[in-house]
Design an enzyme around this catalytic site. Sequence first.
Site, PDB file in Angstrom:
ATOM      1  CG  PHE A  19      -1.721   1.686   1.192  1.00 42.80           C
ATOM      2  CD1 PHE A  19      -2.559   0.722   0.802  1.00 42.80           C
ATOM      3  CD2 PHE A  19      -2.032   2.956   1.825  1.00 42.80           C
ATOM      4  CE1 PHE A  19      -4.379   2.204   0.202  1.00 42.80           C
ATOM      5  CE2 PHE A  19      -2.054   3.135   1.380  1.00 42.80           C
ATOM      6  CZ  PHE A  19      -3.653   3.736   0.722  1.00 42.80           C
TER       7      PHE A  19
ATOM      8  CG  ASP B 149       6.137   4.028   1.523  1.00 44.70           C
ATOM      9  OD1 ASP B 149       5.761   4.662   2.912  1.00 44.70           O
ATOM     10  OD2 ASP B 149       4.767   3.853   0.758  1.00 44.70           O
TER      11      ASP B 149
ATOM     12  CE  LYS C  72       0.570   6.112   6.710  1.00 40.73           C
ATOM     13  NZ  LYS C  72      -0.980   6.494   6.649  1.00 40.73           N
TER      14      LYS C  72
HETATM   15  N1  PLP Z   1       2.797   4.731   2.103  1.00 41.00           N
HETATM   16  C1  PLP Z   1       2.645   3.861   3.203  1.00 41.00           C
HETATM   17  C2  PLP Z   1       3.386   2.704   3.392  1.00 41.00           C
HETATM   18  C3  PLP Z   1       1.511   3.944   3.520  1.00 41.00           C
HETATM   19  O1  PLP Z   1       0.757   3.770   4.618  1.00 41.00           O
HETATM   20  C4  PLP Z   1       0.288   5.251   3.451  1.00 41.00           C
HETATM   21  C5  PLP Z   1      -1.095   5.655   4.527  1.00 41.00           C
HETATM   22  O2  PLP Z   1      -1.546   4.599   4.077  1.00 41.00           O
HETATM   23  C6  PLP Z   1       0.847   6.024   2.269  1.00 41.00           C
HETATM   24  C7  PLP Z   1       1.946   5.776   1.659  1.00 41.00           C
HETATM   25  C8  PLP Z   1       0.141   7.211   1.513  1.00 41.00           C
HETATM   26  O3  PLP Z   1      -0.117   8.357   2.448  1.00 41.00           O
HETATM   27  P1  PLP Z   1      -1.310   9.416   2.502  1.00 41.00           P
HETATM   28  O4  PLP Z   1      -2.696   9.087   3.089  1.00 41.00           O
HETATM   29  O5  PLP Z   1      -0.846  10.595   3.198  1.00 41.00           O
HETATM   30  O6  PLP Z   1      -1.317  10.139   0.807  1.00 41.00           O
END
Ligand code: PLP
Length: 465
Positions: free
Chosen positions: A154, A239, A268
């Site tokens: 994700f 990520d 986040k």
């Molecule tokens: N990458 C990871 C690992 C995430 O857990 C999330 C969101 O849960 C995202 C990217 C996307 O972040 P955002 O919701 O701030 O766009």
Amino acid sequence: MLSLPSSLADMLGARSGEAMELNDRYLNPQLGRIVRTLGFDREWVRGEGAHLIDAEGTRYLDLLSGYGTFAVGRNHPDIIAELHGLLDAHTANLPQLGVSLLPGALAEALVARAPERIAAMVPANTGTEAVEGAIKLARAATGRSRILHAEHAFHGLTLGSLSLNGDENFRDGFGPFLPDCAAVPFGDLEALRGELAREDVAALIVEPIQGKGVNIPPDGYLPAAQAACRKYGALFVCDEVQTGLGRTGRFFALEHWGLDPDIICVAKALSGGFVPIGGVLVSAAVRDRVFDGMERGVRHGSTVGGNDFAAVAGLATLRVIEREGLVARAAELGELLLSLTRPLVDRYEIVRDVRGMGLMWAIELGAPTGGRRRAVWSAIERAQTGLAAQLLVVPLFARHQIFIQVAGHRMNVVKALPALVVEESEIHRFAAALEDVVADADRMGGAVTRLGWDLARGSARALRR
Ligand code: PLP
């Protein structure tokens, strides 16, 4: 025309209690259905540290932390004070054709806390925007187009990030996706090497621990994946949007394996939950290959990326993490949580696994064998795969005032991301409450069966995210 409320105070006073009605009319009525189906429809009036407080004054232990955003706790007073300070300072925010101090200072602080290779930051505003940036920068830096990602990954829900997501619940109806993206099984080195050997891969983008399911990679996988990327000329991208900033008991989760990526995505928790924020941390080589001349100096970015509010909140958050020792705290409390909850695997047939790193924790359930209990479980699962996990989530909220979530679609995994400031006593309270609801679900008595039916009826299509 509808007159606007005269002030925030007026809004919070005169219209308190209207949140659900406004949501259902003007925002997302399906979210309203989900919340009502789970019995989560409280009127939230305050956030404090690891807790949410409703209009009746009931205090809930918040194990979602806004999907990990409130790692330093909700409404941390030190960050509030810094944001007040910024408002009073009337800074020359976002000169655009000019530079300002604060985003540079945040970049400096993050680079200092990142592995050796990282030298700069490309600002963003959200996690998904950071991932979009990583995709673009990796393509431009390597001159290649293919992006590899892990199955069950994700990375966000904009089109590029969604192209790295194998979950049909998110993808259905939004295609076609970015070309040249391919999934490899998380933890399967041979499959990865097979793809990389084509020598057309710009990057492997991977969560060190997968958020959907809280999947921890086999030991040795990530270092070997990084080495394979280097061997075949692909960039290695971590990520850390969910795992970063202390969540897993290290500042970045990648430190558990001594990784040294070319790109790290953050977002986040970085602003303490106050301001949208994101960042793409990059090596000097990536930065210099992408922004390789004056005429290409602004070829990626966003109007408000690197604004003073995000930068001040980011710096204040880093200060709180360090002053309060939250990284070590996450490691210690995570160990405690695992030691209290792992024995459930042996005590209850439906508990298949309990896993976690730091304060990123999950419990996985499976069907009981034989007899009436299995029949009830199967009936609930026939209504919707993964629904049985709600047999823990719903009573944890209703009976124990603990706010928690499932870890993804169609999986019987319940996940906790407590604020890193959570009290040790709350970890004990959660473990005891968990055992209470697990024991009930394992017995599959009348009340649990009725809850299963209610959920199956009420939620068949609504339980999405
Ligand atoms: N990458 C990871 C690992 C995430 O857990 C999330 C969101 O849960 C995202 C990217 C996307 O972040 P955002 O919701 O701030 O766009």
